[in-house]
Design a protein around this motif. Sequence first.
Motif, PDB file in Angstrom:
ATOM      1  N   PHE A 271       0.821  -1.204   0.000  1.00  0.00           N
ATOM      2  CA  PHE A 271       0.000   0.000   0.000  1.00  0.00           C
ATOM      3  C   PHE A 271       0.860   1.261   0.000  1.00  0.00           C
ATOM      4  CE2 PHE A 271      -2.773  -3.372   1.401  1.00  0.00           C
ATOM      5  CZ  PHE A 271      -3.914  -3.126   0.636  1.00  0.00           C
ATOM      6  N   ALA A 272       2.050   1.179   0.578  1.00  0.00           N
ATOM      7  CA  ALA A 272       2.984   2.306   0.478  1.00  0.00           C
ATOM      8  C   ALA A 272       3.422   2.473  -0.978  1.00  0.00           C
ATOM      9  CB  ALA A 272       4.190   2.072   1.383  1.00  0.00           C
ATOM     10  N   ALA A 273       3.758   1.364  -1.615  1.00  0.00           N
ATOM     11  CA  ALA A 273       4.144   1.408  -3.026  1.00  0.00           C
ATOM     12  C   ALA A 273       2.992   1.916  -3.881  1.00  0.00           C
ATOM     13  CB  ALA A 273       4.594   0.019  -3.487  1.00  0.00           C
ATOM     14  N   ALA A 274       1.797   1.423  -3.595  1.00  0.00           N
ATOM     15  CA  ALA A 274       0.623   1.839  -4.369  1.00  0.00           C
ATOM     16  C   ALA A 274       0.388   3.338  -4.236  1.00  0.00           C
ATOM     17  CB  ALA A 274      -0.608   1.063  -3.909  1.00  0.00           C
ATOM     18  N   GLY A 275       0.527   3.864  -3.020  1.00  0.00           N
ATOM     19  CA  GLY A 275       0.314   5.287  -2.805  1.00  0.00           C
ATOM     20  C   GLY A 275       1.261   6.148  -3.623  1.00  0.00           C
ATOM     21  N   LEU A 276       2.546   5.809  -3.614  1.00  0.00           N
ATOM     22  CA  LEU A 276       3.522   6.584  -4.384  1.00  0.00           C
ATOM     23  C   LEU A 276       3.295   6.430  -5.881  1.00  0.00           C
ATOM     24  CD1 LEU A 276       6.968   6.296  -2.559  1.00  0.00           C
ATOM     25  CD2 LEU A 276       5.749   8.372  -3.184  1.00  0.00           C
ATOM     26  N   LEU A 277       2.944   5.227  -6.317  1.00  0.00           N
ATOM     27  CA  LEU A 277       2.707   5.005  -7.743  1.00  0.00           C
ATOM     28  C   LEU A 277       1.496   5.799  -8.237  1.00  0.00           C
ATOM     29  CD1 LEU A 277       3.409   1.168  -7.896  1.00  0.00           C
ATOM     30  CD2 LEU A 277       4.709   2.941  -9.091  1.00  0.00           C
ATOM     31  N   VAL A 278       0.434   5.821  -7.438  1.00  0.00           N
ATOM     32  CA  VAL A 278      -0.752   6.580  -7.832  1.00  0.00           C
ATOM     33  C   VAL A 278      -0.448   8.077  -7.841  1.00  0.00           C
ATOM     34  CG1 VAL A 278      -3.092   7.207  -7.127  1.00  0.00           C
ATOM     35  CG2 VAL A 278      -2.386   4.807  -7.115  1.00  0.00           C
ATOM     36  N   TRP A 279       0.321   8.542  -6.873  1.00  0.00           N
ATOM     37  CA  TRP A 279       0.732   9.952  -6.848  1.00  0.00           C
ATOM     38  C   TRP A 279       1.513  10.287  -8.120  1.00  0.00           C
ATOM     39  CZ3 TRP A 279       4.764  12.221  -2.868  1.00  0.00           C
ATOM     40  CH2 TRP A 279       4.868  13.606  -3.061  1.00  0.00           C
ATOM     41  N   MET A 280       2.484   9.443  -8.469  1.00  0.00           N
ATOM     42  CA  MET A 280       3.247   9.679  -9.684  1.00  0.00           C
ATOM     43  C   MET A 280       2.350   9.625 -10.912  1.00  0.00           C
ATOM     44  SD  MET A 280       6.430   7.485 -11.306  1.00  0.00           S
ATOM     45  CE  MET A 280       5.382   6.054 -11.606  1.00  0.00           C
ATOM     46  N   ILE A 285      -0.460  12.195 -15.454  1.00  0.00           N
ATOM     47  CA  ILE A 285      -1.702  12.535 -16.156  1.00  0.00           C
ATOM     48  C   ILE A 285      -1.796  14.049 -16.351  1.00  0.00           C
ATOM     49  CG2 ILE A 285      -4.227  12.580 -15.930  1.00  0.00           C
ATOM     50  CD1 ILE A 285      -3.962   9.816 -14.544  1.00  0.00           C
ATOM     51  N   ARG A 286      -1.460  14.799 -15.308  1.00  0.00           N
ATOM     52  CA  ARG A 286      -1.489  16.259 -15.420  1.00  0.00           C
ATOM     53  C   ARG A 286      -0.447  16.773 -16.416  1.00  0.00           C
ATOM     54  NH1 ARG A 286      -2.234  16.143  -9.707  1.00  0.00           N
ATOM     55  NH2 ARG A 286      -0.078  16.802  -9.322  1.00  0.00           N
ATOM     56  N   SER A 287       0.619  15.967 -16.619  1.00  0.00           N
ATOM     57  CA  SER A 287       1.653  16.355 -17.582  1.00  0.00           C
ATOM     58  C   SER A 287       1.280  15.969 -19.010  1.00  0.00           C
ATOM     59  CB  SER A 287       2.992  15.697 -17.218  1.00  0.00           C
ATOM     60  OG  SER A 287       3.445  16.148 -15.959  1.00  0.00           O
ATOM     61  N   GLY A 288       0.137  15.295 -19.167  1.00  0.00           N
ATOM     62  CA  GLY A 288      -0.322  14.930 -20.504  1.00  0.00           C
ATOM     63  C   GLY A 288      -0.174  13.469 -20.847  1.00  0.00           C
ATOM     64  N   ALA A 289       0.434  12.682 -19.950  1.00  0.00           N
ATOM     65  CA  ALA A 289       0.625  11.246 -20.215  1.00  0.00           C
ATOM     66  C   ALA A 289      -0.593  10.480 -19.704  1.00  0.00           C
ATOM     67  CB  ALA A 289       1.901  10.748 -19.572  1.00  0.00           C
ATOM     68  N   ALA A 292      -0.217   6.368 -19.920  1.00  0.00           N
ATOM     69  CA  ALA A 292       0.706   5.789 -18.927  1.00  0.00           C
ATOM     70  C   ALA A 292       0.179   5.986 -17.521  1.00  0.00           C
ATOM     71  CB  ALA A 292       2.091   6.407 -19.083  1.00  0.00           C
ATOM     72  N   GLY A 293      -0.344   7.184 -17.220  1.00  0.00           N
ATOM     73  CA  GLY A 293      -0.821   7.461 -15.875  1.00  0.00           C
ATOM     74  C   GLY A 293      -2.000   6.586 -15.472  1.00  0.00           C
ATOM     75  N   TRP A 294      -2.999   6.507 -16.335  1.00  0.00           N
ATOM     76  CA  TRP A 294      -4.163   5.688 -16.003  1.00  0.00           C
ATOM     77  C   TRP A 294      -3.823   4.210 -15.994  1.00  0.00           C
ATOM     78  CZ3 TRP A 294      -8.031   7.295 -13.423  1.00  0.00           C
ATOM     79  CH2 TRP A 294      -8.482   8.605 -13.533  1.00  0.00           C
ATOM     80  N   ALA A 333       4.638   0.245 -17.013  1.00  0.00           N
ATOM     81  CA  ALA A 333       3.792   1.437 -16.959  1.00  0.00           C
ATOM     82  C   ALA A 333       4.395   2.498 -16.037  1.00  0.00           C
ATOM     83  CB  ALA A 333       2.393   1.053 -16.491  1.00  0.00           C
ATOM     84  N   ALA A 334       4.934   2.064 -14.892  1.00  0.00           N
ATOM     85  CA  ALA A 334       5.547   3.006 -13.959  1.00  0.00           C
ATOM     86  C   ALA A 334       6.777   3.664 -14.584  1.00  0.00           C
ATOM     87  CB  ALA A 334       5.926   2.290 -12.666  1.00  0.00           C
ATOM     88  N   THR A 335       7.544   2.891 -15.323  1.00  0.00           N
ATOM     89  CA  THR A 335       8.713   3.444 -16.010  1.00  0.00           C
ATOM     90  C   THR A 335       8.286   4.494 -17.030  1.00  0.00           C
ATOM     91  OG1 THR A 335       9.923   1.358 -15.727  1.00  0.00           O
ATOM     92  CG2 THR A 335      10.714   2.865 -17.426  1.00  0.00           C
ATOM     93  N   ALA A 336       7.202   4.200 -17.754  1.00  0.00           N
ATOM     94  CA  ALA A 336       6.704   5.153 -18.745  1.00  0.00           C
ATOM     95  C   ALA A 336       6.214   6.436 -18.079  1.00  0.00           C
ATOM     96  CB  ALA A 336       5.583   4.513 -19.556  1.00  0.00           C
ATOM     97  N   ALA A 337       5.516   6.310 -16.953  1.00  0.00           N
ATOM     98  CA  ALA A 337       5.027   7.496 -16.241  1.00  0.00           C
ATOM     99  C   ALA A 337       6.195   8.318 -15.693  1.00  0.00           C
ATOM    100  CB  ALA A 337       4.082   7.072 -15.122  1.00  0.00           C
ATOM    101  N   ALA A 338       7.181   7.638 -15.113  1.00  0.00           N
ATOM    102  CA  ALA A 338       8.359   8.342 -14.591  1.00  0.00           C
ATOM    103  C   ALA A 338       9.116   9.028 -15.722  1.00  0.00           C
ATOM    104  CB  ALA A 338       9.267   7.359 -13.854  1.00  0.00           C
ATOM    105  N   HIS A 339       9.179   8.376 -16.852  1.00  0.00           N
ATOM    106  CA  HIS A 339       9.853   8.961 -18.012  1.00  0.00           C
ATOM    107  C   HIS A 339       9.136  10.228 -18.462  1.00  0.00           C
ATOM    108  CE1 HIS A 339      11.071   9.358 -22.270  1.00  0.00           C
ATOM    109  NE2 HIS A 339      12.198   8.789 -21.883  1.00  0.00           N
ATOM    110  N   ARG A 340       7.821  10.188 -18.451  1.00  0.00           N
ATOM    111  CA  ARG A 340       7.049  11.374 -18.869  1.00  0.00           C
ATOM    112  C   ARG A 340       7.310  12.548 -17.931  1.00  0.00           C
ATOM    113  NH1 ARG A 340       5.669  15.359 -20.191  1.00  0.00           N
ATOM    114  NH2 ARG A 340       3.806  16.089 -21.306  1.00  0.00           N
ATOM    115  N   LEU A 341       7.395  12.284 -16.629  1.00  0.00           N
ATOM    116  CA  LEU A 341       7.701  13.355 -15.688  1.00  0.00           C
ATOM    117  C   LEU A 341       9.085  13.937 -15.962  1.00  0.00           C
ATOM    118  CD1 LEU A 341       6.348  12.030 -12.257  1.00  0.00           C
ATOM    119  CD2 LEU A 341       5.251  13.584 -13.874  1.00  0.00           C
ATOM    120  N   GLY A 342      10.002  13.088 -16.393  1.00  0.00           N
ATOM    121  CA  GLY A 342      11.357  13.530 -16.681  1.00  0.00           C
ATOM    122  C   GLY A 342      11.482  14.315 -17.965  1.00  0.00           C
TER     123      GLY A 342
END
Length: 351
Positions: A271-280, A285-289, A292-294, A333-342
């Motif tokens: 649940f700690a992992a889930a919380g951080l992943l959902v936050w990311m 999603i707000r960055s346009g991805a 990947a976000g959903w 999916a997490a890698t793709a979302a992190a990449h989008r933030l970067g």
Amino acid sequence: MLQPNPAFMVTARPRAVARWLIVVAGLIVAMVIVGGITRLTNSGLSITEWKPITGIIPPLTESQWQAEFDNYKRIPEYWTFNRDMTLAGFKAIFFWEYLHRVLGRVIGMAFALPLLWFWVRKAIPAGYKPRLLALLALGGLQGAIGWWMVASGLVERTDVSHIRLTVHLLTALFILAGIVWTALDLMALHRNRLAAPAWLTWLGAGAVLTLFVQLMFGALTAGLDAGYAFSSWPLMGDAWFPASTPMMTPAIANAFDNPVVVQFIHRWFAFAAAGLLVWMAARAIRSGALRAGWLVIVLVIVQIGLGIATLLSGVQIDIAVAHQGNAALLLIAATAAAHRLGQAPKKPMVS
């Protein structure tokens, strides 16, 4: 104003290289799934020798099969658990370990041969050769780690070392994340010839690192057969944590070697992992991805559901394998979302 190098425009093919890497990533996901089946069917020690070249040829005659079976009869697992096994039963467990090893060889060739072709054709964009060579070297190391893991169960133990199994799985997943990240960098370069590689933000690094910690405890759970310790949810039996659990010394050993403690950590750290992943994912999603976000959010929910179902089913193989396969997809999916933030217009390592 910066202009693309004319030679780059003529020979570099970032999209083709990215598509090749995506295919390799798909093969690694298949490898993770087959590895899960191999573990759950107790097939991992059925092949007792490491033959990187000739090992691709399976036994073809009855005498060859008998020789392989005789090799298996020499290890502790056979004498402890499988003394009544028939040759037909041996062939069944041999299949999964053989398939696992063949897939490893296929992945190696699927990476090395196209890499050589792209290299000769000068299709690899500037700056990416060292990264691709590092991924190739990690793939070779992964093969050696696989044998190091198997060797741990051939002499004194009746199974492989759970620590070595964890190293083996995490190395595979690290390679998977590296390949996906590189493919995404190359696709960005295809869209914009001046695009720089994405950086890893604090939020992206934290979310992916937390996911890797959870994957580590998942691997330890599998290696220790800790999933069988308690098949109830959310309580472990009739308590949140069984008070009668024998504890090890030093205390830190319990987090890695005590099946009950490992299952407990794996249950709740999720649940700690889930919380951080959902936050990311929300930031992505707000960055346009959107995709990947959903996808991260959906796969997090599916993963938690599959984890609970695995426990409640008593580690039913198809559910447990789906849990492991979905973990690999979640990492992608997490890698793709992190990449989008970067790729966002922010300073490196800022959340």
